[in-house]
Write a protein that holds these residues in place. Structure first.
Motif, PDB file in Angstrom:
ATOM      1  N   LYS A   1      37.380  48.442  35.262  1.00 24.30           N
ATOM      2  CA  LYS A   1      36.308  48.055  36.181  1.00 24.30           C
ATOM      3  C   LYS A   1      36.540  46.645  36.714  1.00 24.30           C
ATOM      4  O   LYS A   1      36.376  46.395  37.908  1.00 24.30           O
ATOM      5  CB  LYS A   1      34.945  48.151  35.491  1.00 24.30           C
ATOM      6  N   GLU A   2      36.939  45.739  35.827  1.00 23.41           N
ATOM      7  CA  GLU A   2      37.185  44.362  36.237  1.00 23.41           C
ATOM      8  C   GLU A   2      38.324  44.287  37.254  1.00 23.41           C
ATOM      9  O   GLU A   2      38.212  43.616  38.284  1.00 23.41           O
ATOM     10  CB  GLU A   2      37.511  43.511  35.007  1.00 23.41           C
ATOM     11  N   ILE A   3      39.391  45.014  36.981  1.00 27.21           N
ATOM     12  CA  ILE A   3      40.549  45.001  37.890  1.00 27.21           C
ATOM     13  C   ILE A   3      40.169  45.603  39.242  1.00 27.21           C
ATOM     14  O   ILE A   3      40.470  45.027  40.296  1.00 27.21           O
ATOM     15  CB  ILE A   3      41.748  45.732  37.257  1.00 27.21           C
ATOM     16  N   LEU A   4      39.512  46.740  39.232  1.00 24.53           N
ATOM     17  CA  LEU A   4      39.165  47.377  40.507  1.00 24.53           C
ATOM     18  C   LEU A   4      38.168  46.535  41.304  1.00 24.53           C
ATOM     19  O   LEU A   4      38.303  46.392  42.523  1.00 24.53           O
ATOM     20  CB  LEU A   4      38.627  48.789  40.271  1.00 24.53           C
ATOM     21  N   ARG A   5      37.167  45.982  40.637  1.00 25.05           N
ATOM     22  CA  ARG A   5      36.205  45.115  41.340  1.00 25.05           C
ATOM     23  C   ARG A   5      36.928  43.931  41.972  1.00 25.05           C
ATOM     24  O   ARG A   5      36.660  43.568  43.108  1.00 25.05           O
ATOM     25  CB  ARG A   5      35.136  44.607  40.372  1.00 25.05           C
ATOM     26  N   SER A   6      37.815  43.319  41.201  1.00 26.50           N
ATOM     27  CA  SER A   6      38.537  42.143  41.691  1.00 26.50           C
ATOM     28  C   SER A   6      39.413  42.477  42.888  1.00 26.50           C
ATOM     29  O   SER A   6      39.475  41.723  43.858  1.00 26.50           O
ATOM     30  CB  SER A   6      39.415  41.552  40.580  1.00 26.50           C
TER      31      SER A   6
ATOM     32  N   GLY B   1      39.390  41.814  48.416  1.00 26.13           N
ATOM     33  CA  GLY B   1      40.276  41.485  49.521  1.00 26.13           C
ATOM     34  C   GLY B   1      41.110  40.235  49.264  1.00 26.13           C
ATOM     35  O   GLY B   1      41.926  39.844  50.087  1.00 26.13           O
ATOM     36  N   GLU B   2      40.886  39.623  48.122  1.00 23.77           N
ATOM     37  CA  GLU B   2      41.662  38.442  47.755  1.00 23.77           C
ATOM     38  C   GLU B   2      43.098  38.857  47.435  1.00 23.77           C
ATOM     39  O   GLU B   2      43.350  39.994  47.039  1.00 23.77           O
ATOM     40  CB  GLU B   2      41.015  37.784  46.526  1.00 23.77           C
ATOM     41  N   ALA B   3      44.029  37.941  47.591  1.00 27.62           N
ATOM     42  CA  ALA B   3      45.438  38.226  47.316  1.00 27.62           C
ATOM     43  C   ALA B   3      45.606  38.650  45.859  1.00 27.62           C
ATOM     44  O   ALA B   3      45.046  38.033  44.952  1.00 27.62           O
ATOM     45  CB  ALA B   3      46.286  36.995  47.608  1.00 27.62           C
TER      46      ALA B   3
ATOM     47  N   LYS C   1      46.771  36.083  43.301  1.00 24.89           N
ATOM     48  CA  LYS C   1      45.716  35.179  42.833  1.00 24.89           C
ATOM     49  C   LYS C   1      44.810  35.883  41.824  1.00 24.89           C
ATOM     50  O   LYS C   1      44.397  35.280  40.837  1.00 24.89           O
ATOM     51  CB  LYS C   1      44.909  34.654  44.023  1.00 24.89           C
ATOM     52  N   ILE C   2      44.515  37.158  42.067  1.00 22.57           N
ATOM     53  CA  ILE C   2      43.687  37.931  41.136  1.00 22.57           C
ATOM     54  C   ILE C   2      44.390  38.030  39.786  1.00 22.57           C
ATOM     55  O   ILE C   2      43.759  37.854  38.736  1.00 22.57           O
ATOM     56  CB  ILE C   2      43.371  39.332  41.710  1.00 22.57           C
ATOM     57  N   ALA C   3      45.682  38.309  39.814  1.00 26.68           N
ATOM     58  CA  ALA C   3      46.452  38.408  38.570  1.00 26.68           C
ATOM     59  C   ALA C   3      46.375  37.098  37.797  1.00 26.68           C
ATOM     60  O   ALA C   3      46.152  37.090  36.577  1.00 26.68           O
ATOM     61  CB  ALA C   3      47.903  38.769  38.867  1.00 26.68           C
ATOM     62  N   GLU C   4      46.510  35.997  38.510  1.00 24.93           N
ATOM     63  CA  GLU C   4      46.431  34.683  37.869  1.00 24.93           C
ATOM     64  C   GLU C   4      45.049  34.461  37.255  1.00 24.93           C
ATOM     65  O   GLU C   4      44.924  34.006  36.117  1.00 24.93           O
ATOM     66  CB  GLU C   4      46.736  33.602  38.910  1.00 24.93           C
ATOM     67  N   THR C   5      44.008  34.794  38.005  1.00 28.74           N
ATOM     68  CA  THR C   5      42.633  34.632  37.522  1.00 28.74           C
ATOM     69  C   THR C   5      42.383  35.472  36.273  1.00 28.74           C
ATOM     70  O   THR C   5      41.712  35.032  35.343  1.00 28.74           O
ATOM     71  CB  THR C   5      41.623  35.029  38.623  1.00 28.74           C
ATOM     72  N   LEU C   6      42.914  36.693  36.265  1.00 32.55           N
ATOM     73  CA  LEU C   6      42.714  37.597  35.119  1.00 32.55           C
ATOM     74  C   LEU C   6      43.676  37.296  33.970  1.00 32.55           C
ATOM     75  O   LEU C   6      43.559  37.900  32.900  1.00 32.55           O
ATOM     76  CB  LEU C   6      42.864  39.055  35.569  1.00 32.55           C
ATOM     77  N   GLY C   7      44.627  36.429  34.195  1.00 32.51           N
ATOM     78  CA  GLY C   7      45.567  36.068  33.140  1.00 32.51           C
ATOM     79  C   GLY C   7      46.595  37.148  32.846  1.00 32.51           C
ATOM     80  O   GLY C   7      47.018  37.331  31.697  1.00 32.51           O
ATOM     81  N   VAL C   8      46.996  37.882  33.897  1.00 25.66           N
ATOM     82  CA  VAL C   8      48.014  38.927  33.745  1.00 25.66           C
ATOM     83  C   VAL C   8      49.085  38.710  34.802  1.00 25.66           C
ATOM     84  O   VAL C   8      48.899  37.943  35.743  1.00 25.66           O
ATOM     85  CB  VAL C   8      47.403  40.351  33.884  1.00 25.66           C
TER      86      VAL C   8
END
Length: 185
Positions: A139-144, A148-150, A153-160
């Motif tokens: 859910k967190e990954i799909l919401r993120s 529309g964010e790159a 950057k999402i991967a960095e924010t989620l620590g993956v």
């Protein structure tokens, strides 16, 4: 035809029931604003169209004895959309090829379009219900990723890692689609 329970909205407008009028604003103003902003309009345009549409629906109920045989939401949204399309046509920003009837000629096409909106809302409900079945990480990954964010950057924010995010997103979407397909059978 049977009168829909949402007739209460029209009755509320006719009786100037502030609670129901407030509910109309709370439930539908955001959707109208979003639609108009996405279609060449401003926030002021959205407010005007919303207000004018409420007045039109009120006048239909008062002077033409409008009775709802479908839910209020798709009917009202369609009234607002038609009013906005007519406004765009008047301003000359975009040619409207389909002749749009005045609100006072509410016909079967309005109710057919309202029924289509109801079906779309049912599909959205199915999607949301199945989405809730997913694990927290999915859910967190799909919401993120839906923001529309790159994805980097999402991967960095989620620590993956970026690769992990893409793979996990794909797996989560496949799981979600399988849940949805299983419900449609």
């Amino acid at each position: 035809m049977m009168i829909h329970p949402d007739q209460r909205y029209l009755d509320g407008l006719l009786k100037n029931d502030t609670r129901l009028v407030q509910e109309i604003y709370e439930r539908f103003a955001g959707k109208i604003k979003y639609y108009i902003l996405q279609n060449q309009g401003t926030e002021d345009d959205a407010a005007d169209i919303f207000q004018e549409s409420i007045i039109d629906v009120y006048n239909q109920a008062k002077y033409k004895d409008l009775q709802l045989t479908c839910p209020f939401e798709p009917f009202f949204l369609l009234v607002c959309k038609r009013k906005w399309l007519n406004e765009i046509k008047k301003r000359g920003r975009q040619p409207v090829t389909k002749k749009l009837d005045d609100l006072y000629d509410v016909g079967e096409d309005v109710f057919a379009a309202a029924e289509q909106v109801v079906q779309e809302e049912a599909q959205t409900g199915l999607f949301l219900a199945q989405f809730e079945r997913l694990g927290d990480k999915c859910k967190e990954i799909l919401r993120s990723t839906l923001t529309g964010e790159a994805q980097e950057k999402i991967a960095e924010t989620l620590g993956v890692t970026y690769g992990y995010l893409r793979k996990k997103k794909s797996e989560c979407m496949a799981t979600l689609l399988s849940y949805i397909q299983a419900q449609k059978i």
